[in-house]
Write an enzyme that holds these catalytic residues in place. Structure first.
Site, PDB file in Angstrom:
ATOM      1  CG  ASP A   3      -1.671   1.237   1.448  1.00 16.28           C
ATOM      2  OD1 ASP A   3      -2.275   1.702   0.476  1.00 16.28           O
ATOM      3  OD2 ASP A   3      -1.679   1.761   2.584  1.00 16.28           O
ATOM      4  CG  ASP A  55      -1.669   7.576   0.707  1.00 14.89           C
ATOM      5  OD1 ASP A  55      -1.266   8.734   0.784  1.00 14.89           O
ATOM      6  OD2 ASP A  55      -2.114   7.076  -0.349  1.00 14.89           O
ATOM      7  CG  ASN A  62      -3.348  12.899  -5.618  1.00 19.17           C
ATOM      8  OD1 ASN A  62      -3.304  13.659  -6.580  1.00 19.17           O
ATOM      9  ND2 ASN A  62      -4.326  12.913  -4.741  1.00 19.17           N
ATOM     10  CG  ASP A  80      -1.878   2.426   6.521  1.00 24.45           C
ATOM     11  OD1 ASP A  80      -2.189   2.115   5.352  1.00 24.45           O
ATOM     12  OD2 ASP A  80      -2.147   3.532   7.022  1.00 24.45           O
TER      13      ASP A  80
END
Ligand code: G6P
Ligand code: MG
Length: 208
Positions: A8, A10, A117, A169
């Site tokens: 992942d 972020d 993004n 996370d």
């Protein structure tokens, strides 16, 4: 045999929580919607559009589809501005070691992120050319907790779901990886009790 690792972005590669918070908070204040760091936690791992839906649950009025589209765009504008602050020094502890070790072992690595993004963030932190595949929310119709992002990442790596470890996370990410039939490593306090196969407080402490 483990063939592939899907990271992942972020909260695993780089921490963007606070930037998301600052941007959403600006929108929330303007619209008179109560919003704090705790509610920001509910947005972790889910798409921008779903994040706005969650934020607006506490709004004093309803919004048209066009208004929602505009608010999401405004939030992203503020967020992109804040992302300019990111540098390679913001890569989280343990990440570069994981990448180096995976490459030494001949494992393929990918990014699987809800964030549209992703390319910009990877560019800011100097990891644009590091991964064998990058799959984002822009590549699929259904973002996490749906399994689509991870399944597409596995396909692009040429690996079967059972050969992939996903590092996440966010609870929505663990649900997505499990739905994809992949093994999971949860990192950080938000996924301590989310049923990941393995868990560690930081990536530096996590083991494959
Ligand atoms: C990540 C973050 C979420 C964010 C989502 C979409 O998964 O954890 O908090 O809502 O990406 O981000 P974007 O950059 O497309 O607005
Ligand atoms: Mg995350």
């Amino acid at each position: 045999m483990n063939e592939a690792i899907i990271f992942d972005l972020d909260g695993v590669i780089v921490s963007t929580d606070h930037y998301h918070y600052r941007a959403w908070k600006e929108i929330a204040d303007r619209e008179h919607v109560p919003f704090d760091e705790e509610r920001n936690g509910l947005l972790r791992g889910v798409s921008r559009e779903k994040s706005l839906e969650i934020l607006l649950e506490l709004a004093p009025r309803t919004y048209s589809a066009e208004e929602k589209k505009q608010l999401a765009e405004e939030k992203n504008k503020i967020y992109r501005q804040l992302l300019q602050e990111l540098t390679p020094a913001d890569i989280l502890p343990g990440v570069l070691t994981w990448i180096d070790e995976a490459k030494e072992k001949g494992l393929r690595i990918a990014i699987g992120s809800s964030s549209k993004n992703t390319d910009f963030i990877l560019e800011r932190i100097g990891l644009s050319d590091t991964f064998d595949a990058v799959v984002t929310g822009a590549d699929v119709e259904h973002s996490k907790p749906a399994p689509d992002i991870f399944l597409l990442a596995a396909e692009r790596l040429g690996a079967g779901p059972e050969q992939c470890w996903v590092i996440e996370d966010a609870p929505a990410g663990i649900v997505a990886a499990k739905a994809a039939g992949m093994k999971t490593i949860g990192v950080g306090e938000f996924v301590q009790n989310s049923g990941a196969d393995r868990w560690a407080l930081t990536l530096g402490e996590a083991k494959l």
